[in-house]
Write an enzyme that holds these catalytic residues in place. Structure first.
Site, PDB file in Angstrom:
ATOM      1  CG  HIS A  59      -5.505  -2.865   0.764  1.00  0.00           C
ATOM      2  ND1 HIS A  59      -5.075  -2.435  -0.476  1.00  0.00           N
ATOM      3  CD2 HIS A  59      -4.856  -2.086   1.682  1.00  0.00           C
ATOM      4  CE1 HIS A  59      -4.215  -1.431  -0.319  1.00  0.00           C
ATOM      5  NE2 HIS A  59      -4.059  -1.216   0.978  1.00  0.00           N
ATOM      6  CB  SER A  66      -0.949  -0.050   1.195  1.00  0.00           C
ATOM      7  OG  SER A  66      -2.026   0.842   1.040  1.00  0.00           O
ATOM      8  CG  ASP A 100      -7.074  -3.706  -2.707  1.00  0.00           C
ATOM      9  OD1 ASP A 100      -7.701  -2.940  -1.947  1.00  0.00           O
ATOM     10  OD2 ASP A 100      -5.840  -3.703  -2.813  1.00  0.00           O
TER      11      ASP A 100
END
Length: 316
Positions: free
Chosen positions: A262, A100, A234
């Site tokens: 995610h 991320s 996600d």
């Protein structure tokens, strides 16, 4: 069964205390967590990876057990911090794995310090397109700090966490990531953490979405093996960004994992560790060539690159 906690070590660099986990032996892996998370997001895979590698999983400045000062929370600042931490630990070269927001830090580290980057692994990474969940965009709005201060009062926070955890058990792909989101929400009870996160987000996101992109420098990955891993479900950063990574860096390997959100490294830790090991085993570490990089910077991509292969891993 939850993975056992790992011993957290601390080192002070430039006057700021930084927390990290270091386990295992072998080639070095640097695991960089996402926004509002900490080294614990990697807990399900640390021991799996430590069987073959030296695993360094820090808490980025402003996160976890690291200090949360009024400081430089830019991508470049974080990359510098990782360079300094590795130097203190006596580690010269690493395969950098970023999840991320940590993917953005990983890309910045590879860009600033190619001579210390053996391979680059992006996990549901930022920096590949503008789209991002409205929850993160909300952090940039006026009043976020004050509103979150109210929402993290003890009774409200407890009810909110429990509600998110309960919803995460629902059979819906949209609810898959809520368990981890509950922990991020809980971290906002610390005013210093809220200030740090707000500064981080404002550097990479505005009300329209992500503003930082690797598009203009992606051709530099010609010289560096790159793996991109995404969860098909996600709900934070769209899985189509995995395909975008393949377009920007055609020599990269792109893997999409079904039944994962995610946090694919938490949803399927053994599969993730195997993917990472296979990638490292089959891709020699990059060799830094100053003249080659100089030519790339001066002239851009020198020849047409092959199209990246995007693999949608079956659940079998």
């Amino acid at each position: 069964m939850s993975p056992k906690p790992h011993e957290v070590q601390h080192v002070t660099i430039h006057g700021h205390r930084r927390a990290f986990v270091k386990v295992g032996t072998g080639p070095a892996l640097l695991l960089l967590h996402g926004l509002g998370c900490s080294h614990s997001t990697w807990a399900p895979v640390i021991d799996l990876l430590a069987r073959r590698y030296t695993v360094i999983a820090p808490d980025l400045l402003g996160h976890g057990q690291s200090d949360k000062p009024r400081a430089d929370y830019s991508l470049g600042g974080f990359a510098n911090g990782m360079r300094d931490l590795l130097t203190v630990l006596g580690i010269e070269e690493v395969t950098v794995v970023g999840h991320s927001f940590g993917g953005g830090v990983a890309m910045q580290f590879a860009y600033q310090y190619p001579e210390r980057t053996e391979r680059l692994v992006l996990v549901a990474s930022g920096g590949l397109g503008p789209e991002v969940t409205p929850v993160i965009r909300a952090v940039t709005t006026p009043g976020f700090h004050q509103v979150m201060g109210v929402l993290t009062l003890p009774g409200i926070r407890h009810a909110g966490k429990q509600g998110m955890r309960l919803m995460s058990a629902l059979p819906s792909r949209h609810a898959r990531d809520l368990g981890e989101m509950a922990e991020i929400y809980d971290s906002f009870k610390d005013p210093a953490a809220r200030h740090a996160i707000r500064h981080v987000v404002r550097g990479v996101v505005d009300w329209k979405g992500q503003v930082v992109t690797m598009a203009d420098r992606a051709y530099l990955t010609e010289e560096m093996p790159m793996l991109v891993v995404w969860g098909r479900d996600d709900s934070v950063i769209p899985v189509r960004h995995a395909g975008r990574a393949g377009e920007l860096a055609p020599r990269s390997r792109v893997e999409v994992i079904p039944n994962a959100g995610h946090f694919p490294h938490k949803d399927h830790p053994e599969r993730f560790a195997k993917l990472l090991h296979d990638f490292i085993r089959t891709n020699q570490a990059a060799t830094y060539d100053r003249e080659r990089v100089r030519a790339l910077l001066a002239h851009g991509r020198s020849e047409p690159a092959p199209v990246a292969t995007v693999t949608d891993i079956t659940s079998a």
